[in-house]
Design an enzyme around this catalytic site. Structure first.
Site, mmCIF file in Angstrom:
data_model
loop_
_atom_site.group_PDB
_atom_site.id
_atom_site.type_symbol
_atom_site.label_atom_id
_atom_site.label_comp_id
_atom_site.label_asym_id
_atom_site.label_seq_id
_atom_site.Cartn_x
_atom_site.Cartn_y
_atom_site.Cartn_z
ATOM 1 N N ASP A 161 6.154 -5.857 6.353
ATOM 2 C CA ASP A 161 6.935 -7.046 6.683
ATOM 3 C C ASP A 161 6.882 -8.113 5.584
ATOM 4 O OD1 ASP A 161 4.296 -7.641 7.146
ATOM 5 O OD2 ASP A 161 4.551 -8.180 9.248
ATOM 6 N N ARG A 211 -6.384 -2.867 9.401
ATOM 7 C CA ARG A 211 -6.441 -4.340 9.358
ATOM 8 C C ARG A 211 -6.767 -4.857 10.764
ATOM 9 N NH1 ARG A 211 -1.203 -6.435 6.120
ATOM 10 N NH2 ARG A 211 -0.160 -5.229 7.743
ATOM 11 N N ARG A 217 -26.919 13.460 16.805
ATOM 12 C CA ARG A 217 -26.755 12.101 16.298
ATOM 13 C C ARG A 217 -25.528 11.429 16.890
ATOM 14 N NH1 ARG A 217 -27.522 13.572 9.905
ATOM 15 N NH2 ARG A 217 -29.810 13.439 9.802
ATOM 16 N N THR A 230 3.717 1.903 6.292
ATOM 17 C CA THR A 230 2.324 1.483 6.291
ATOM 18 C C THR A 230 1.553 2.324 7.289
ATOM 19 O OG1 THR A 230 0.777 -0.288 6.889
ATOM 20 C CG2 THR A 230 2.956 -0.402 7.869
ATOM 21 N N ARG A 256 1.539 -5.180 -5.340
ATOM 22 C CA ARG A 256 1.707 -6.427 -4.592
ATOM 23 C C ARG A 256 1.979 -7.519 -5.620
ATOM 24 N NH1 ARG A 256 -2.267 -3.563 -1.726
ATOM 25 N NH2 ARG A 256 -1.763 -3.313 0.484
ATOM 26 N N ASP A 315 -0.969 1.472 8.829
ATOM 27 C CA ASP A 315 -1.485 0.630 9.917
ATOM 28 C C ASP A 315 -0.571 0.654 11.144
ATOM 29 O OD1 ASP A 315 -3.520 -0.100 8.178
ATOM 30 O OD2 ASP A 315 -2.449 -1.873 7.469
ATOM 31 N N ASP A 362 1.726 -1.377 12.025
ATOM 32 C CA ASP A 362 1.630 -2.705 12.628
ATOM 33 C C ASP A 362 2.855 -3.577 12.368
ATOM 34 O OD1 ASP A 362 1.278 -3.086 9.916
ATOM 35 O OD2 ASP A 362 -0.499 -4.349 10.103
ATOM 36 N N GLY A 381 0.814 -1.216 0.000
ATOM 37 C CA GLY A 381 0.000 0.000 0.000
ATOM 38 C C GLY A 381 0.844 1.262 0.000
ATOM 39 N N GLU A 401 -16.194 9.524 22.259
ATOM 40 C CA GLU A 401 -16.831 8.959 23.449
ATOM 41 C C GLU A 401 -16.734 7.440 23.498
ATOM 42 O OE1 GLU A 401 -17.429 12.743 23.116
ATOM 43 O OE2 GLU A 401 -18.579 11.608 21.617
#
Length: 319
Positions: free
Chosen positions: A103, A172, A163, A126, A72, A128, A130, A11, A188
């Protein structure tokens, strides 16, 4: 002169273009000839490898994504195509490679190095955040700022119409983006994959808050939780009694003008990566830790699951 190349894999993130710019400039400063590999590992196989100049890097530092493309590559998993990639690099006398990715990309390069001796340094990239072994991945700060702006804008409507808004972030199976965004946006409710939750536990508190005058709720949830965001919205309507909406931020989080921090981190990541290769580190990933920048092995990075910082997880008690 030695030749060195750079590619982006997986990505895209905002921060890759600043990294490409610095790669060109720092390579030339060190007497290296820089090459761009277009379209990731696919570009290695298809020989989309071209010399990069100052002209190629001019005017890209403020742009999201990556001007050299990313991909990829399933073909790179096959030995026959890795051999093609090696021949393409040999034809240009390139034996050093920087890889911006995750990774999975680093594991692929680990195999490539062991088979063919192409030296490499990985730069964690990334949103993420992660990847095990590094506190920070390139692109994360920009993504967080995109999410922050979105939540701030949505809050205006939530308050105007009384709302509940359920805002879904990427990540992920890692809740980093959701947790940090929730904390820094005054949400919240925050739900992430790392922590088990029961919505029933929030019902009494939320109803009491409404009785005390609260007119809206912001819930930030990670895409990896056990329920769909629409189910969380239904819970707000059926159990809490507030009209609800869902906003899935999606790929907006991966783009955008790179923040100052991501531009600076791109600069530092690239410099350390090139310094490591020139200093004899033939196979490593440059990581950012509490101690600063460290070179780590693929085994340290790829063979252990990333875990959220315990201090950050402790802040979930707020919700």
């Amino acid at each position: 002169m030695k030749n060195i190349a750079i590619l982006c894999s997986g990505g895209d993130v905002s921060g890759m273009n600043p990294a490409l710019k610095q790669f060109v400039e720092y390579s030339l400063q060190n007497g290296l000839t820089p090459y761009f590999v277009y379209d990731g590992f696919e570009g290695l196989i298809d020989n989309k490898i071209e010399i990069a100049t100052h002209k190629d890097a001019a005017g890209i530092i403020n742009r999201g994504g990556t001007i050299i493309g990313s991909a990829r590559s399933k073909r790179f998993m096959q030995k026959e195509f890795r051999e093609v990639a090696k021949k393409n690099l040999d034809a240009l006398s390139i034996d050093m490679l920087l890889v911006l990715g995750g990774d999975g990309s680093f594991r692929g390069m680990d195999i490539f190095y062991k088979e063919h001796g192409i030296k490499f340094c990985g730069i964690p990239s990334t949103i993420d955040n992660d990847i095990n072994g590094t506190e920070y991945c390139l692109g994360v700060d920009t993504a967080l700022n995109v999410i922050k702006d979105s939540i701030d804008n949505i809050r205006d409507t939530a308050a105007s119409f009384s709302r509940a808004f359920v805002i879904e972030t990427m990540g992920r199976n890692c809740g980093y983006l959701a947790l940090v965004s929730a904390l820094c946006s005054g949400a919240e409710l925050c739900l992430i994959p790392e922590i088990e939750y029961d919505l029933k536990e929030y019902e009494k508190s939320f109803k009491e808050q409404i009785k005390s005058g609260r007119k809206y709720f912001i819930a930030v949830v990670s895409e990896g939780i056990k329920e769909e965001s629409s189910e969380i919205a239904e819970w707000f309507e059926e159990k809490i009694g507030l009209e609800s909406r869902v906003t899935i931020l999606g790929h907006t989080q991966r783009g955008g003008n790179p923040t100052i921090y991501d531009r600076l981190m791109a600069y530092k990541f690239v410099n350390h990566a090139i310094d490591g290769l020139l200093g004899g580190r033939d196979e490593s990933v440059i990581c950012y830790t509490k101690k600063g920048f460290e070179y780590k092995s693929i085994d340290e990075i790829a063979n252990k699951k990333y875990e959220l910082d315990s201090e950050l997880l402790g802040y979930l008690k707020k919700f």
